[in-house]
Design an enzyme around this catalytic site. Structure first.
Site, short mmCIF file in Angstrom:
data_model
loop_
_atom_site.label_atom_id
_atom_site.label_comp_id
_atom_site.label_asym_id
_atom_site.label_seq_id
_atom_site.Cartn_x
_atom_site.Cartn_y
_atom_site.Cartn_z
N LYS A 155 0.84 -1.19 0.00
CA LYS A 155 0.00 0.00 0.00
C LYS A 155 0.88 1.24 0.00
CE LYS A 155 -1.76 2.34 3.43
NZ LYS A 155 -1.58 3.70 2.91
N GLU B 261 10.97 0.62 9.74
CA GLU B 261 11.93 1.68 9.48
C GLU B 261 11.23 2.97 9.83
OE1 GLU B 261 13.56 4.59 8.35
OE2 GLU B 261 13.36 4.03 6.24
N CYS C 281 13.62 10.57 6.62
CA CYS C 281 13.74 9.95 7.94
C CYS C 281 15.15 10.09 8.48
CB CYS C 281 13.32 8.49 7.88
SG CYS C 281 14.10 7.60 6.53
N GLU D 7 11.20 14.70 15.96
CA GLU D 7 11.40 14.72 14.51
C GLU D 7 10.46 15.77 13.92
OE1 GLU D 7 9.97 11.21 12.26
OE2 GLU D 7 11.81 11.36 11.09
P1 NAI Z 1 2.23 7.64 8.82
O1 NAI Z 1 3.19 6.82 9.60
O2 NAI Z 1 0.86 7.81 9.33
O3 NAI Z 1 2.12 7.08 7.34
C1 NAI Z 1 2.97 6.12 6.76
C2 NAI Z 1 2.16 5.02 6.12
O4 NAI Z 1 1.46 4.28 7.12
C3 NAI Z 1 1.06 5.50 5.16
O5 NAI Z 1 1.01 4.59 4.08
C4 NAI Z 1 -0.20 5.40 6.00
O6 NAI Z 1 -1.36 5.23 5.23
C5 NAI Z 1 0.08 4.17 6.82
N1 NAI Z 1 -0.65 4.07 8.07
C6 NAI Z 1 -1.15 5.05 8.87
N2 NAI Z 1 -1.74 4.54 9.95
C7 NAI Z 1 -1.63 3.20 9.86
C8 NAI Z 1 -2.04 2.10 10.69
N3 NAI Z 1 -2.67 2.30 11.84
N4 NAI Z 1 -1.75 0.85 10.30
C9 NAI Z 1 -1.07 0.63 9.15
N5 NAI Z 1 -0.68 1.62 8.33
C10 NAI Z 1 -0.94 2.89 8.68
O7 NAI Z 1 2.92 9.06 8.61
P2 NAI Z 1 2.18 10.45 8.27
O8 NAI Z 1 0.94 10.61 9.09
O9 NAI Z 1 2.05 10.55 6.83
O10 NAI Z 1 3.26 11.48 8.81
C11 NAI Z 1 3.31 11.84 10.17
C12 NAI Z 1 4.74 11.96 10.66
O11 NAI Z 1 5.39 10.72 10.52
C13 NAI Z 1 5.60 12.91 9.88
O12 NAI Z 1 5.48 14.21 10.36
C14 NAI Z 1 6.97 12.35 10.13
O13 NAI Z 1 7.48 12.84 11.34
C15 NAI Z 1 6.75 10.88 10.25
N6 NAI Z 1 7.07 10.14 9.02
C16 NAI Z 1 8.24 9.48 8.97
C17 NAI Z 1 8.60 8.80 7.83
C18 NAI Z 1 9.88 8.09 7.74
O14 NAI Z 1 10.31 7.72 6.66
N7 NAI Z 1 10.54 7.81 8.84
C19 NAI Z 1 7.76 8.80 6.64
C20 NAI Z 1 6.51 9.47 6.81
C21 NAI Z 1 6.21 10.13 7.96
#
Ligand code: NAI
Ligand code: MG
Length: 792
Positions: A192, A266, A300, A397
């Site tokens: 996804k 990750e 990240c 972060e």
């Molecule tokens: P997120 O962690 O919510 O989204 C990442 C992925 O997880 C998306 O595909 C989302 O649809 C999915 N997701 C969300 N809730 C889920 C659940 N309960 N179970 C399974 N999958 C789920 O990140 P978001 O809301 O886009 O960004 C929020 C913060 O997260 C950012 O401000 C940043 O600090 C951090 N982030 C860190 C990343 C990294 O590469 N370390 C990448 C994206 C966000």
């Protein structure tokens, strides 16, 4: 104006990349995007959809379907159905498929780059020169792993069906990082993309389809976090791989606890960027541009915490502000733009709020006076100074173009500031002095260290974190191992022997008798085995003991450990324990010595085993001999689990070092109370971890008898701590302890341990004392990749 004058002024005009082809592609696909399931395009049954927008312009690029359980079931069933045939293909045949995908990406690289920029808002220079070329490189590189799998990773099996969830910051690149190794290993996939950036994943599905990938091998479902949760919770998925926020990572850790699903996470970071006074300042300044303004800081492993040596801080900041004032923020399709748009309004608000907090807490915020676009989600490059290690902006972060900076005086101070974070994803060290650079690189607790460079990635170098940045590696040999597992046969044996723990007499001949609360009248001389904490025998904190029963009645008492004992043991294991700093040769000598001293007490231990467990003399001897051999075996390994030097796309030595994980909690089972215990603690010690171990609950006395062996074997205090008692009392405080970095569970308590581990995201292992040496070495260590570029 003459050419001369033009050169002097170095003005720049817009140089936009055309979006014509990408728009034509979107038009051809139709406004309402479907999902790719079982080789077909499927629209969501419930018809729920949402818009996907260009964050730089606000333009709606199309709609995306929201998958619910119906679509997830379809996709998982398709992947399950396709998996055996995909695994059964020869490595060479899978290599042909991966190669074909890599070539298809290369042929379509420009349109993919433009589409990625339109959907995500990142500069075309980055998608064109970094994201998409690396995507192609990943598939072609992993075609090679598929080809060589039998040679390089023999006796391994794919997990089966992999559920993969990826973020929006590198949409197609994160897809490639997950899809390429999974397919190479013989897994099939339900993936996804993030809800805000699904378009390139769907374009990729079309490329794979046209390249002849068998149906069901790759399924791409779209939707938000609710869809992600359905994947995580699906019963028929064997492994979950996630990249995203630490908060969601924690939810996934809890949701998969005890399910037996493989898991790699990750997560976030707050990576240090350390500049020493002898650094090449101009390179370090350019490095910072790549560290924190690359992808608008939505990375990240962004170098978001600048640490500058005090002696050069002022001139360095001055030069940095000058450089920031030269950054160009604007239309990401413009080839001359350095920084594009923030992914969406929510993320923009998060960044703004964190900056407000930074100012409220006394930080000084500086932004250059540069031209900013009037519409769209843009945020200027930002520098915070006058912050302290505890400031919110230093600890959290931000995931935006915001750099926070502090100064340090000595290398030691730099290291402690660098490690003063719950994260451990990456770090960047700038010094022209090789001793400083390498020593500091070794001492930073993070999975990737860049020396005199930053944000370098390659398909053949492992990437992934320590601590709350998650576990598992992506890329190269290390990443491939995350998509393979030991064959299932040994696992079914393990389950059987676990079940046997509940019988009266188990298969191996143990009478299964548990510890009891102390009886009232005692005869003989009272012997109560204590705890072993920090090299000293300690009475249990609670002052309670348990009676150890053998087949012919009461044998002795052991201390009943509690939360406080666990805390003391963890304290001793972190403390000033010398063990992790000893070299492999020195550790080997101690482990051999333990084996030797154990052998010297042969009769005593065998007698104890017989009396405590009801084993026959012969079986007790076998177990004893195995235990001695294990100490010798792990003494042998202590200086032999070499790292690697990776061949990457850079002129660089990329050195993968196997490092200890830190403090590891071990929960032994009741079967083989001596050998089963040694088979778990010895590999951990061999790799330089310190250990807090809970021995067999029913038969703890052979573990407590080890105290005297350990005391006479030069094992440094705190290296191995042993807490006896009831697992029900001890697992929770051990697994929940934030200073414990990993937990191994050989008893039936993996669900509880994994749930409690979500707090600090510690690694867990459903520990098998009979796992191969390599598996136990892998579980005892974590890989740090140190990049050492060189060019004259
Ligand atoms: P997120 O962690 O919510 O989204 C990442 C992925 O997880 C998306 O595909 C989302 O649809 C999915 N997701 C969300 N809730 C889920 C659940 N309960 N179970 C399974 N999958 C789920 O990140 P978001 O809301 O886009 O960004 C929020 C913060 O997260 C950012 O401000 C940043 O600090 C951090 N982030 C860190 C990343 C990294 O590469 N370390 C990448 C994206 C966000
Ligand atoms: Mg979008």
């Amino acid at each position: 104006m003459g050419v001369r004058e033009l050169m002097d002024r170095l003005d720049w005009g817009p140089a936009p990349e055309s979006d014509e082809l990408a728009k034509a592609l979107l038009a051809e696909r139709g406004r309402d995007n479907g999902m790719y399931i079982d080789g077909r395009w499927v629209q969501p049954r419930r018809g729920e959809r949402f818009d996907t927008v260009n964050p730089a312009t606000g333009e709606v690029l199309g709609t995306i379907g929201q998958a619910d359980s119906h679509e997830i079931d379809l996709a998982v069933a398709a992947a399950r159905h396709a998996q055996p045939a995909w695994e059964a293909l020869s490595g060479h045949d899978r290599a042909r498929h991966l190669y074909a995908i890599g070539r298809a990406v290369q042929r379509n690289s420009r349109i993919l780059a433009v589409l990625e920029t339109m959907d995500n808002g990142k500069p075309i220079r980055e998608t064109r020169d970094i994201d998409i070329p690396l995507v192609a490189r990943h598939f072609i590189h992993h075609a090679g792993w598929a080809q060589l799998l039998d040679e390089t990773m023999p006796n391994q099996k794919p997990w089966g069906v992999c559920g993969q969830i990826i973020p929006w910051n590198f949409p197609l690149l994160m897809l490639a990082w997950k899809v390429a190794p999974a397919l190479a290993a013989g897994n099939t996939i339900v993936i996804k993309p993030a809800e805000s950036t699904s378009l390139t994943a769907l374009a990729f599905a079309a490329l794979c389809h046209d390249a002849g990938l068998p149906r069901g091998v790759l399924n791409i479902v779209t939707g938000d976090g609710k869809t992600g949760a359905l994947i995580v919770e699906h019963d028929d998925i064997d492994k979950i791989a996630f990249t995203g926020s630490t908060a969601v990572g924690r939810v996934i850790r809890k949701a998969t606890a005890g399910s037996g699903k493989g898991l790699t996470l990750e997560l976030g970071g707050k990576s240090p960027f350390i500049v020493f006074e002898d650094a090449d300042v101009e390179s370090a300044i350019e490095g910072l541009v790549d560290a924190i303004w690359f992808n608008q800081g939505q990375v990240c492993c962004a170098g978001s915490r600048l640490l500058v040596q005090e002696s050069i801080a002022e001139p360095f900041y001055e030069r940095l502000r000058e450089r920031m004032a030269a950054l160009r923020v604007g239309n990401p399709l413009d080839k001359a733009v350095d920084m594009g748009a923030i992914i969406d309004a929510n993320q923009l608000t998060t960044i703004e709020k964190l900056c407000e907090t930074g100012v409220e807490e006394g930080g000084t915020l500086w932004q250059p006076n540069i031209e900013m676009p009037e519409t769209g989600n843009f945020f200027p490059p930002t520098l915070f100074t006058d912050v302290s290690p505890a400031s919110t902006v230093v600890q959290e972060e931000i995931f935006g173009p915001v750099l926070v900076s502090m100064t340090f005086r000595s290398p030691g101070e730099a290291v402690s500031l660098a490690n003063n974070t719950k994260f451990g994803l990456a770090g960047s060290v700038w010094s022209q002095d090789i001793d400083t650079a390498l020593e500091v690189a070794r001492r930073i607790k993070a999975g990737v260290i860049w020396v005199n460079c930053t944000n370098r990635f390659d398909a053949n170098a492992g990437f992934g974190g320590y601590r709350e940045s998650g576990f598992g590696r992506e890329g190269g040999h290390e990443g491939m191992s995350a998509y393979l597992r030991p064959p299932r046969t040994t696992e079914s044996e393990l389950t059987e022997s676990k079940e046997n723990d509940a019988n009266e007499i188990d298969e191996e001949g143990y009478a299964v008798i548990g510890v009891r609360e102390p009886t009232t009248v005692l005869t003989g001389i009272d012997r109560t085995a204590k705890m072993f904490i920090g090299g000293v025998q300690k009475r249990p904190d609670g002052g309670n003991s348990l009676t150890v029963m053998g087949p012919s009645g009461r044998i002795d008492e052991v201390g009943r450990g509690n939360r406080k004992d666990i805390r003391n043991a963890v304290e001793a294991a972190i403390g000033r324990c010398k063990w992790p700093n000893m070299n492999g040769h020195q550790r080997a000598q101690v482990l051999y010595y333990i084996g030797e001293n154990l052998e010297a007490r042969r009769n005593e231990f065998i007698h104890r085993l017989v009396k405590m467990t009801g084993l026959s003399d012969a079986s007790a001897e076998t177990e004893f001999d195995d235990s001695v051999e294990q100490w010798f075996r792990w003494a042998a390994w202590a200086d032999k689990y070499d790292g690697r030097v990776h061949e990457t796309n850079s002129r660089a030595l990329v050195i993968a070092v196997n490092e200890p994980i830190g403090v590891v909690g071990v929960i032994a089972s009741d079967s083989r109370p001596l050998a089963g215990f040694v088979r778990l603690v010895a590999p951990l010690l061999a790799m330089g971890n310190t250990v807090v171990a809970i021995p067999s609950e029913a038969h703890p006395l052979v573990a407590t008898d080890l105290y005297q062996v350990l005391e006479t074997s030069d094992l440094p205090n705190g290296a191995l701590n042993i807490i006896t008692g009831l697992r029900a009392d001890l697992i929770e405080p051990l697994a929940a302890h934030d200073a414990v970095d990993a937990i191994w569970v050989a008893s039936d308590d993996i669900t509880l341990a994994q749930t409690m581990s979500a707090g600090n995201m510690k690694r867990t292992w459903d520990a098998n004392p009979d796992a191969s040496d390599i598996e136990r070495l892998r579980q005892s260590s974590q890989v740090k990749n140190i990049w050492l570029p060189h060019a004259i």
